[in-house]
Design a protein around this motif. Sequence first.
Motif, short mmCIF file in Angstrom:
data_model
loop_
_atom_site.label_atom_id
_atom_site.label_comp_id
_atom_site.label_asym_id
_atom_site.label_seq_id
_atom_site.Cartn_x
_atom_site.Cartn_y
_atom_site.Cartn_z
N SER A 21 -14.00 1.26 -45.75
CA SER A 21 -14.75 2.49 -45.48
C SER A 21 -13.89 3.50 -44.74
O SER A 21 -14.14 4.69 -44.77
N ARG A 22 -12.86 3.00 -44.03
CA ARG A 22 -12.06 3.89 -43.18
C ARG A 22 -10.72 3.23 -42.88
O ARG A 22 -10.47 2.09 -43.29
N GLY A 23 -9.87 3.94 -42.14
CA GLY A 23 -8.62 3.37 -41.63
C GLY A 23 -7.68 2.87 -42.73
O GLY A 23 -7.59 3.46 -43.82
N GLY A 25 -7.82 0.29 -44.69
CA GLY A 25 -8.47 -0.13 -45.94
C GLY A 25 -8.73 1.04 -46.87
O GLY A 25 -8.53 0.94 -48.08
N ASN A 42 -15.53 -2.32 -49.87
CA ASN A 42 -16.46 -3.08 -49.01
C ASN A 42 -16.43 -2.56 -47.57
O ASN A 42 -15.41 -2.05 -47.11
N ALA A 72 -21.41 -5.43 -47.05
CA ALA A 72 -21.52 -6.89 -47.00
C ALA A 72 -20.63 -7.40 -45.87
O ALA A 72 -19.47 -6.99 -45.77
N VAL A 129 -14.75 -13.18 -38.61
CA VAL A 129 -14.43 -12.02 -39.48
C VAL A 129 -12.99 -12.10 -39.98
O VAL A 129 -12.72 -11.92 -41.17
N MET A 207 -8.74 1.64 -34.02
CA MET A 207 -8.50 0.26 -33.58
C MET A 207 -7.37 0.22 -32.56
O MET A 207 -7.50 -0.35 -31.48
P1 NAP Z 1 -10.73 -0.09 -38.46
O1 NAP Z 1 -10.38 1.36 -38.54
O2 NAP Z 1 -11.45 -0.59 -37.25
O3 NAP Z 1 -11.57 -0.46 -39.78
C1 NAP Z 1 -12.06 -1.77 -39.93
C2 NAP Z 1 -12.72 -1.91 -41.28
O4 NAP Z 1 -13.15 -3.29 -41.41
C3 NAP Z 1 -13.94 -1.04 -41.43
O5 NAP Z 1 -14.03 -0.62 -42.78
C4 NAP Z 1 -15.09 -2.01 -41.11
O6 NAP Z 1 -16.31 -1.66 -41.72
C5 NAP Z 1 -14.54 -3.28 -41.72
N1 NAP Z 1 -15.16 -4.50 -41.22
C6 NAP Z 1 -15.21 -4.96 -39.95
N2 NAP Z 1 -15.87 -6.12 -39.90
C7 NAP Z 1 -16.27 -6.40 -41.17
C8 NAP Z 1 -17.02 -7.45 -41.76
N3 NAP Z 1 -17.51 -8.46 -41.05
N4 NAP Z 1 -17.23 -7.41 -43.11
C9 NAP Z 1 -16.76 -6.38 -43.86
N5 NAP Z 1 -16.04 -5.36 -43.35
C10 NAP Z 1 -15.82 -5.37 -42.02
O7 NAP Z 1 -9.44 -1.02 -38.59
P2 NAP Z 1 -7.96 -0.68 -39.11
O8 NAP Z 1 -7.19 -0.17 -37.96
O9 NAP Z 1 -8.01 0.09 -40.36
O10 NAP Z 1 -7.46 -2.19 -39.40
C11 NAP Z 1 -7.55 -2.79 -40.67
C12 NAP Z 1 -6.82 -4.13 -40.65
O11 NAP Z 1 -5.47 -3.93 -40.20
C13 NAP Z 1 -7.43 -5.18 -39.71
O12 NAP Z 1 -7.35 -6.45 -40.30
C14 NAP Z 1 -6.54 -5.10 -38.48
O13 NAP Z 1 -6.54 -6.32 -37.76
C15 NAP Z 1 -5.19 -4.82 -39.13
N6 NAP Z 1 -4.20 -4.17 -38.24
C16 NAP Z 1 -4.51 -2.97 -37.64
C17 NAP Z 1 -3.55 -2.38 -36.81
C18 NAP Z 1 -3.82 -1.07 -36.11
O14 NAP Z 1 -2.99 -0.65 -35.27
N7 NAP Z 1 -4.88 -0.37 -36.43
C19 NAP Z 1 -2.34 -3.04 -36.59
C20 NAP Z 1 -2.07 -4.25 -37.22
C21 NAP Z 1 -3.03 -4.81 -38.04
P3 NAP Z 1 -17.36 -0.66 -41.01
O15 NAP Z 1 -16.84 0.74 -41.21
O16 NAP Z 1 -18.62 -0.89 -41.75
O17 NAP Z 1 -17.43 -1.06 -39.58
#
Ligand code: NAP
Length: 284
Positions: A21-23, A25, A42, A72, A129, A207
């Motif tokens: 939905s954001r970030g 993904g 998703n 979901a 998760v 995040m």
């Molecule tokens: P984010 O902006 O917080 O986005 C998280 C996404 O995951 C949102 O779409 C959220 O959906 C979804 N989500 C959370 N729990 C879920 C569940 N139980 N079932 C389905 N969807 C779920 O995170 P991001 O920064 O883009 O991070 C994405 C991935 O990269 C994660 O695995 C994170 O650990 C990894 N990562 C991030 C960073 C960083 O600096 N940001 C660095 C290294 C690794 P909703 O919108 O509905 O809440």
Amino acid sequence: MPPSNPARPLENKLAIVTGASRGIGAAIAENLASRGANLIINYTSASSTDLANDLASRLAQEYNIKASHVQADIGTPEGVQKLIEFAKQAAASNSSKFQIDIIINNAGIADNAPLPQITTAQFENTYRVNVLGPLLLVQAAQPYLPQDRSGRIINISSVSSSCGFVGQSVYGGTKAAIEAMTRTWSRELAENCTVNAVNPGPVEGPMYASNSPEFLENIEGWIKHTPLMKSREGDEPQDPVMPAGTRGATTKEIAGVVGMLCGKDAKWITGQVVCANGGMVMLH
Ligand code: NAP
């Protein structure tokens, strides 16, 4: 057989992107759409429905693909079942049999805490998760993976799996677990798909920005020693949480590495953790 349009190497492939939905993904979804893949987007929160809807509509129109979205919770068997059933319905008009070509296990949560403050509930929810979710999804998708090794599974890990950052006993552990599962799946699913992990460091967005001042202070030295994190003229404005003169990755930069691994040229890479962190960690 070469794809009918070389500019769209993923044409007619079906990709599931969790947490899109954001970030990161959402950026991955756009990268795959730009290469012609059809998408299942998703997410989990009702508050993200409009975001997911807007993204699916925009990508479908801009890249001439099919894109749909499903709320979901991937950390539950029911949520994963709903996701797979939704994907089947969305692909129902295709004449060929239902196949899931690409799975991006991106959904993840982070909840940092020093050792004395970690609770069982926090541990269970983060592992549910970040670890159980991808496991349940790959398990449920296994019967629908390609039989010719053309499939792709990319698990989004983090440098936190290997750096031992303060406050990340739980989050770092979940990312080490997904890297371990990546290696096992690369063997168990070798006739179906390649399986790799990608490990970003700091990435723009909420995040990373939600980390505590103590965490940000502790990571500063790592950032300053990361070859590609020194800012250059023309870089986009950075999250204020980044140390002066440095930058984190853009979501697009992470999506580019994931997209590369989904292509045909990446067919000989499996079971790897592919570093997408500007050189923050150098695995060997
Ligand atoms: P984010 O902006 O917080 O986005 C998280 C996404 O995951 C949102 O779409 C959220 O959906 C979804 N989500 C959370 N729990 C879920 C569940 N139980 N079932 C389905 N969807 C779920 O995170 P991001 O920064 O883009 O991070 C994405 C991935 O990269 C994660 O695995 C994170 O650990 C990894 N990562 C991030 C960073 C960083 O600096 N940001 C660095 C290294 C690794 P909703 O919108 O509905 O809440």
